[in-house]
Design an enzyme around this catalytic site. Structure first.
Site, short mmCIF file in Angstrom:
data_model
loop_
_atom_site.label_atom_id
_atom_site.label_comp_id
_atom_site.label_asym_id
_atom_site.label_seq_id
_atom_site.Cartn_x
_atom_site.Cartn_y
_atom_site.Cartn_z
N ASP A 1 0.89 -1.03 0.14
CA ASP A 1 0.01 0.02 -0.03
C ASP A 1 0.97 1.24 -0.21
O ASP A 1 1.34 1.65 0.85
CB ASP A 1 -0.96 0.00 1.30
CG ASP A 1 -1.95 -1.04 1.22
OD1 ASP A 1 -2.75 -0.75 0.55
OD2 ASP A 1 -1.73 -1.98 2.04
N ARG B 1 4.33 2.54 3.11
CA ARG B 1 4.85 1.72 3.74
C ARG B 1 6.50 1.60 3.60
O ARG B 1 7.30 1.15 4.30
CB ARG B 1 4.58 0.26 3.16
CG ARG B 1 2.90 0.01 3.09
CD ARG B 1 2.36 0.28 4.45
NE ARG B 1 1.16 -0.25 4.39
CZ ARG B 1 0.13 0.39 5.07
NH1 ARG B 1 0.59 1.32 5.81
NH2 ARG B 1 -1.03 -0.22 4.84
N ARG C 1 -7.18 10.40 1.87
CA ARG C 1 -6.92 9.44 1.24
C ARG C 1 -7.73 9.49 -0.16
O ARG C 1 -7.34 8.99 -1.15
CB ARG C 1 -7.21 8.14 1.71
CG ARG C 1 -6.23 7.60 2.86
CD ARG C 1 -6.68 6.52 3.61
NE ARG C 1 -6.29 5.34 2.84
CZ ARG C 1 -6.94 4.30 3.09
NH1 ARG C 1 -7.78 3.96 3.96
NH2 ARG C 1 -6.65 3.03 2.48
N LYS D 1 -9.13 1.29 -5.69
CA LYS D 1 -9.82 0.86 -4.49
C LYS D 1 -10.81 1.92 -3.79
O LYS D 1 -10.50 2.91 -4.15
CB LYS D 1 -8.77 0.26 -3.59
CG LYS D 1 -7.82 1.27 -2.63
CD LYS D 1 -6.74 0.67 -1.94
CE LYS D 1 -5.96 1.73 -1.18
NZ LYS D 1 -4.74 1.13 -0.51
N HIS D 2 -11.66 1.57 -2.98
CA HIS D 2 -12.08 0.35 -2.52
C HIS D 2 -13.63 0.11 -3.24
O HIS D 2 -14.47 0.53 -2.68
CB HIS D 2 -12.36 0.23 -1.17
CG HIS D 2 -11.08 0.72 -0.41
ND1 HIS D 2 -10.74 2.07 -0.29
CD2 HIS D 2 -9.99 -0.10 0.20
CE1 HIS D 2 -9.44 2.03 0.24
NE2 HIS D 2 -9.19 0.81 0.62
N HIS E 1 -12.09 -1.84 8.95
CA HIS E 1 -11.02 -2.48 9.63
C HIS E 1 -11.61 -2.81 11.02
O HIS E 1 -11.24 -3.83 11.48
CB HIS E 1 -9.81 -1.56 9.92
CG HIS E 1 -9.02 -0.99 8.95
ND1 HIS E 1 -9.35 -0.23 8.12
CD2 HIS E 1 -7.68 -1.76 8.24
CE1 HIS E 1 -8.50 0.05 7.16
NE2 HIS E 1 -7.46 -0.91 7.28
N ASP F 1 -9.98 -6.62 -0.31
CA ASP F 1 -9.28 -5.96 0.84
C ASP F 1 -8.63 -7.19 1.78
O ASP F 1 -9.16 -8.09 1.69
CB ASP F 1 -9.97 -4.92 1.66
CG ASP F 1 -9.34 -3.76 2.02
OD1 ASP F 1 -8.18 -4.02 2.54
OD2 ASP F 1 -9.66 -2.74 2.31
#
Length: 476
Positions: free
Chosen positions: A65, A73, A135, A165-166, A178, A250
């Protein structure tokens, strides 16, 4: 268990692992045909880590990601070199977005990473959204669509696969998937007009991959979240939107789906619905074996057609082949450095009011709100460090979620806040600070509230370059 079924089941899995070192069981799984691996900041992803993965399986799809902004990351320790989607949407220069996408792709190409789980193509229609926010490129579908396409062109122009995404759109939710299953309470017509245009644009731009969202959209399918819904993944995405690339889930350990079924059941249902790759962000050796076994058993029992599993594996392998064919594009991108583009974009994205400037070291009060689960917990806002470079002696005080302001002394005061528009207690602290110190400067790194203070700076994202741009403006 037949060798063919075992190999097909291995090919569609994209697990992550804990720690810096590649575990022996992961090496063995790669040697046995594991199709993908997803890397996180905890793995310290770089070219050497990827080299060790590819030593076991040269064709493995290595994914990260790397959105830029708050979700990075590869640059989590210092903060991203790129300001993130919302900042790019504020600037609204598609050529600039494509340049940023190309440089993100370039960074991944240097590490030999196959797939970027980016961009977020979600339309941030709900300002209270706890997980998308900055985002997203913004709240308007046309804006998000044109920048989604530009980002895809940039990343893939550097020879790295992009992933929109998503699907079918996580922007109109008040729940973080999440933590629980979000429900999108909109009509099919609203979804088509608002949430789907960015995904259509991604498909038209040739995006190699799309990620499903763990979202319940009752007007499309009242019984299953998108990741497990054939109506959404096959009928809508495949047949109506015409996407024929790799569809990845995901992470299946997210509570939105993990609270409904076991990991193996989620994998089987997702594949049956039309997914091609199953992302399992953190698994053990036993967990990976359970996933493979569940898939194989489902085929043997007639629950999952072998043809569907074979089709899924072929789409994963198609991404690997596409990446292998992009070696020249990656070499060109690596040689085509555009090192200033991130800071250029961050500077252009600043929204400022007031005229106050800093001429001596301030006290920076970080009003820390809890960032979404998609953001690495060690992610720095960077503002104090950026100001300290320009004004040595700058100090920081951190407030915990819901905490109280510290006592102020004679130093200038800078309040660093995030998503004031979403948090009443943050707005209250800003108001308190301005009452006590009318010369307070406010820097908001998220979805900003109404401007307050002697100066108000909205960066529209958390990144090293966004912090630098704000610090420059405040000290110039």
């Amino acid at each position: 268990m037949t060798t063919d079924l075992y190999g097909l089941a291995s090919a569609v899995l994209q697990p992550g692992y804990d720690g810096v070192e590649v575990p022996d069981w992961m090496r063995r799984a790669l040697g046995e045909g594991l199709g993908g691996v997803v890397l996180f900041a905890r793995n310290r992803p770089d070219a050497e880590v990827v080299r060790r993965l590819r030593a076991e399986n040269p064709a493995v799809v290595v994914a990260v990601d790397e959105e830029g902004g708050a979700v990075t990351r590869l640059e989590v320790e210092r903060g991203s070199s790129f300001p993130g989607n919302r900042a790019l949407g504020v600037v609204d220069d598609v050529k600039l977005t494509e340049r940023v996408g190309r440089q993100i792709g370039r960074m991944l190409a240097e590490a030999d990473i196959t797939l970027d789980y980016a961009p977020s193509a979600d339309v941030n229609a709900n300002p209270a959204n706890p997980v998308i926010g900055v985002r997203s490129f913004g709240p308007e579908p046309g804006l998000v669509a044109r920048h989604t396409a530009a980002y895809v062109r940039g990343v893939q122009g550097a020879g790295v696969a992009a992933c929109a995404k998503h699907f079918p759109g996580h922007g109109d939710t008040v729940t973080d998937s999440h933590l629980a299953l979000p429900t999108v309470h909109v009509s099919r017509e609203t979804l088509a007009e608002r949430d789907l245009p960015p995904f259509r644009a991604a498909v038209e731009a040739g995006v190699q991959s799309i990620m499903s969202g763990h979202l319940l959209v009752p007007d499309l399918d009242p019984d299953a979240p998108a990741t497990l819904s054939r109506t959404i993944l096959t009928d809508l995405l495949r047949e109506e939107l015409g996407f024929d690339g790799m569809l990845v889930t995901d992470a299946i350990e997210m509570r939105a789906v993990a609270a409904l079924h076991s990991p193996g059941e989620i994998a089987v249902r997702a594949l049956a619905a039309g997914a091609d790759a199953v992302c399992a962000g953190l698994v053990t050796e036993d967990g990976l074996a359970e996933l493979r076994s569940a898939i194989v058993t489902a085929v043997q029992d007639g629950v999952l057609p072998e043809e569907r599993l074979a089709e899924a594996a072929s789409r994963v392998r198609a991404v690997s082949r596409w990446y292998a064919g992009q070696a020249a594009a990656r070499a060109t991108a690596v040689a085509d450095a555009d090192p200033g583009v991130g800071l250029e974009a961050a500077r252009a994205a600043l929204t400022t009011t007031g005229t106050a400037r800093l001429t001596r070291p301030p006290l920076v009060v970080e009003v820390n709100t809890r960032l979404s689960q998609a953001v690495d917990p060690s992610m720095p806002t960077g503002l104090t460090a950026a100001l300290a470079e320009l004004l040595p002696g700058t100090e920081r005080v951190r407030m915990t979620d819901g905490g109280e302001l510290p006592a102020f002394d004679e130093r200038p005061v800078v309040l660093a806040v995030h998503d004031a528009a979403r948090h009443a207690w943050v707005r209250e602290r800003v108001e308190q600070a301005v009452r006590v110190r009318p010369d307070t400067i406010v820097v908001d790194t998220g979805i900003a509230g109404p401007p307050q203070g002697a100066a108000h700076v909205a960066t529209h994202g958390i990144s090293r370059v966004s912090a630098r741009a704000a610090a420059e403006w405040l000290t110039r």
